[in-house]
Scaffold this active site. Structure first.
Site, PDB file in Angstrom:
ATOM      1  CE1 TYR A 155      34.353 -18.457  14.658  1.00 48.85           C
ATOM      2  CE2 TYR A 155      35.860 -20.062  13.702  1.00 48.85           C
ATOM      3  CZ  TYR A 155      34.878 -19.105  13.560  1.00 48.85           C
ATOM      4  OH  TYR A 155      34.403 -18.790  12.302  1.00 48.85           O
ATOM      5  CE  LYS A 162      33.455 -19.466   9.136  1.00 46.99           C
ATOM      6  NZ  LYS A 162      32.507 -19.088   8.078  1.00 46.99           N
TER       7      LYS A 162
HETATM    8  P1  NAD Z   1      25.134 -12.609   9.747  1.00 51.10           P
HETATM    9  O1  NAD Z   1      24.312 -13.234  10.822  1.00 51.10           O
HETATM   10  O2  NAD Z   1      24.820 -11.234   9.351  1.00 51.10           O
HETATM   11  O3  NAD Z   1      25.157 -13.525   8.441  1.00 51.10           O
HETATM   12  C1  NAD Z   1      25.069 -14.934   8.482  1.00 51.10           C
HETATM   13  C2  NAD Z   1      24.148 -15.329   7.351  1.00 51.10           C
HETATM   14  O4  NAD Z   1      24.075 -16.752   7.219  1.00 51.10           O
HETATM   15  C3  NAD Z   1      22.707 -14.825   7.580  1.00 51.10           C
HETATM   16  O5  NAD Z   1      22.298 -14.017   6.499  1.00 51.10           O
HETATM   17  C4  NAD Z   1      21.893 -16.107   7.619  1.00 51.10           C
HETATM   18  O6  NAD Z   1      20.598 -15.971   7.059  1.00 51.10           O
HETATM   19  C5  NAD Z   1      22.777 -17.012   6.749  1.00 51.10           C
HETATM   20  N1  NAD Z   1      22.412 -18.428   6.909  1.00 51.10           N
HETATM   21  C6  NAD Z   1      22.433 -19.193   8.034  1.00 51.10           C
HETATM   22  N2  NAD Z   1      21.939 -20.418   7.759  1.00 51.10           N
HETATM   23  C7  NAD Z   1      21.606 -20.415   6.431  1.00 51.10           C
HETATM   24  C8  NAD Z   1      21.047 -21.369   5.550  1.00 51.10           C
HETATM   25  N3  NAD Z   1      20.674 -22.583   5.961  1.00 51.10           N
HETATM   26  N4  NAD Z   1      20.863 -21.026   4.239  1.00 51.10           N
HETATM   27  C9  NAD Z   1      21.208 -19.811   3.798  1.00 51.10           C
HETATM   28  N5  NAD Z   1      21.726 -18.849   4.591  1.00 51.10           N
HETATM   29  C10 NAD Z   1      21.919 -19.155   5.886  1.00 51.10           C
HETATM   30  O7  NAD Z   1      26.653 -12.717  10.284  1.00 51.10           O
HETATM   31  P2  NAD Z   1      28.054 -12.439   9.569  1.00 51.10           P
HETATM   32  O8  NAD Z   1      29.022 -12.292  10.693  1.00 51.10           O
HETATM   33  O9  NAD Z   1      27.918 -11.359   8.558  1.00 51.10           O
HETATM   34  O10 NAD Z   1      28.368 -13.832   8.869  1.00 51.10           O
HETATM   35  C11 NAD Z   1      28.743 -13.956   7.512  1.00 51.10           C
HETATM   36  C12 NAD Z   1      29.955 -14.866   7.376  1.00 51.10           C
HETATM   37  O11 NAD Z   1      31.086 -14.217   7.950  1.00 51.10           O
HETATM   38  C13 NAD Z   1      29.844 -16.206   8.105  1.00 51.10           C
HETATM   39  O12 NAD Z   1      30.422 -17.210   7.286  1.00 51.10           O
HETATM   40  C14 NAD Z   1      30.707 -16.005   9.342  1.00 51.10           C
HETATM   41  O13 NAD Z   1      31.228 -17.222   9.842  1.00 51.10           O
HETATM   42  C15 NAD Z   1      31.792 -15.145   8.736  1.00 51.10           C
HETATM   43  N6  NAD Z   1      32.653 -14.411   9.678  1.00 51.10           N
HETATM   44  C16 NAD Z   1      32.114 -13.602  10.627  1.00 51.10           C
HETATM   45  C17 NAD Z   1      32.961 -12.895  11.487  1.00 51.10           C
HETATM   46  C18 NAD Z   1      32.381 -11.998  12.556  1.00 51.10           C
HETATM   47  O14 NAD Z   1      33.119 -11.683  13.495  1.00 51.10           O
HETATM   48  N7  NAD Z   1      31.140 -11.591  12.458  1.00 51.10           N
HETATM   49  C19 NAD Z   1      34.352 -13.015  11.363  1.00 51.10           C
HETATM   50  C20 NAD Z   1      34.872 -13.846  10.394  1.00 51.10           C
HETATM   51  C21 NAD Z   1      34.014 -14.543   9.545  1.00 51.10           C
END
Ligand code: NAD
Length: 254
Positions: A155, A162
């Site tokens: 990570y 985070k």
């Molecule tokens: P995802 O790739 O579907 O979403 C990430 C989003 O961030 C995308 O829509 C992308 O366009 C956007 N993004 C990146 N750079 C950007 C910018 N400069 N301006 C605007 N938007 C931007 O993936 P996800 O897993 O749905 O991620 C969403 C959130 O969930 C993130 O904060 C991620 O860290 C968090 N998260 C994910 C997981 C997992 O296992 N997937 C677990 C815990 C937390």
């Protein structure tokens, strides 16, 4: 039954139908909310447009939080169209691959700052823009991961980022509470999304969660959405500043 009838919400972070933001948006919509949806750029637009249509999103605007004026434009459109806002989901994260794959010890200052700006400070900017529109109170939500508190293999840089995001949630909650604006972070277990595919050894993380989480299963974006919709609703008044784990219990395990 969660009720968001009459509420207006902004969803930032839909890339495709696997996105956590899309699972949340579907749950808000099912509960009766009207939504504004953004897409990152012209390349992303054709992937997000049909999803925004499924969600009957009246407002559909580009938003790269690094592009000056784009976030402000989204809030201008909300002001003109609705004149108010009830909730926002910030589900955005990014770190340059070279820094994400490096040890924290070795990550560059530029990579660290970019990750922090997109994944953390942009939430503060969202809160600042949302505050004057949340005239009846509201709820700001972001998305974090347990790698903020404990060292989760691979990570890396996103751990400290985070941690800063979670701390920001607490400070924003303290500052905005008197305006009845509640602030939360959702903390899902690992989910196969595009952002997650950038992490090394992610399949191991999924397998570990499946085996070791008390519920012995992976969560879905629908699970996360149900909690997000509840937190956005008036039923969750009295709760703010929370890190809401939706991880089948994984965070309690050593
Ligand atoms: P995802 O790739 O579907 O979403 C990430 C989003 O961030 C995308 O829509 C992308 O366009 C956007 N993004 C990146 N750079 C950007 C910018 N400069 N301006 C605007 N938007 C931007 O993936 P996800 O897993 O749905 O991620 C969403 C959130 O969930 C993130 O904060 C991620 O860290 C968090 N998260 C994910 C997981 C997992 O296992 N997937 C677990 C815990 C937390």
């Amino acid at each position: 039954m969660v009720d968001l009838a009459g509420k207006k919400g902004l969803v930032l972070g839909i890339a495709n139908e696997d996105s956590i933001a899309y699972g949340c948006a579907e749950a808000y919509r099912r509960a009766g909310a009207e939504l504004a949806v953004t897409y990152l750029n012209e390349k992303a637009r054709p992937h997000v447009a049909p999803l925004a249509e499924n969600l009957d999103a009246r407002i559909f605007e580009p938003c790269d939080v690094r592009e000056p004026g784009q976030l402000e434009n989204v809030f201008d459109r909300i002001r003109e169209t609705w004149g108010k806002l009830d909730f926002v989901l910030h589900a955005i994260a990014y770190a340059p691959k070279a820094d994400l794959h490096a040890r924290v010890t070795d990550c560059s200052a530029a990579g660290f700052m970019q990750a922090m700006d997109i994944s953390c400070h942009s939430f503060i900017r969202v809160a600042r823009q949302a505050e004057p529109l949340m005239t009846d109170g509201g709820c700001l939500q972001t998305v974090t991961f347990y790698g903020s508190e404990r060292v989760v293999t691979a990570y890396n840089l996103m751990g400290p980022v985070k941690a800063a995001l979670e701390s920001s949630v607490r400070y924003l909650a303290a500052e905005l509470g008197e305006k009845d604006i509640r602030v939360h972070a959702l903390s899902p277990g690992p989910l196969k999304t595009r952002a997650a595919s950038g992490l090394q050894r992610f399949d191991e993380l999924l397998e570990r969660a499946r085996q070791e989480a008390p519920e012995h299963r992976l969560v879905t974006t629908g699970d996360v959405g149900n909690v997000a919709a509840f937190l956005a609703s008036d039923s969750a008044r009295g709760m703010t500043g929370n890190i809401a784990y939706v991880d089948a219990g994984m965070h309690i395990m050593s």
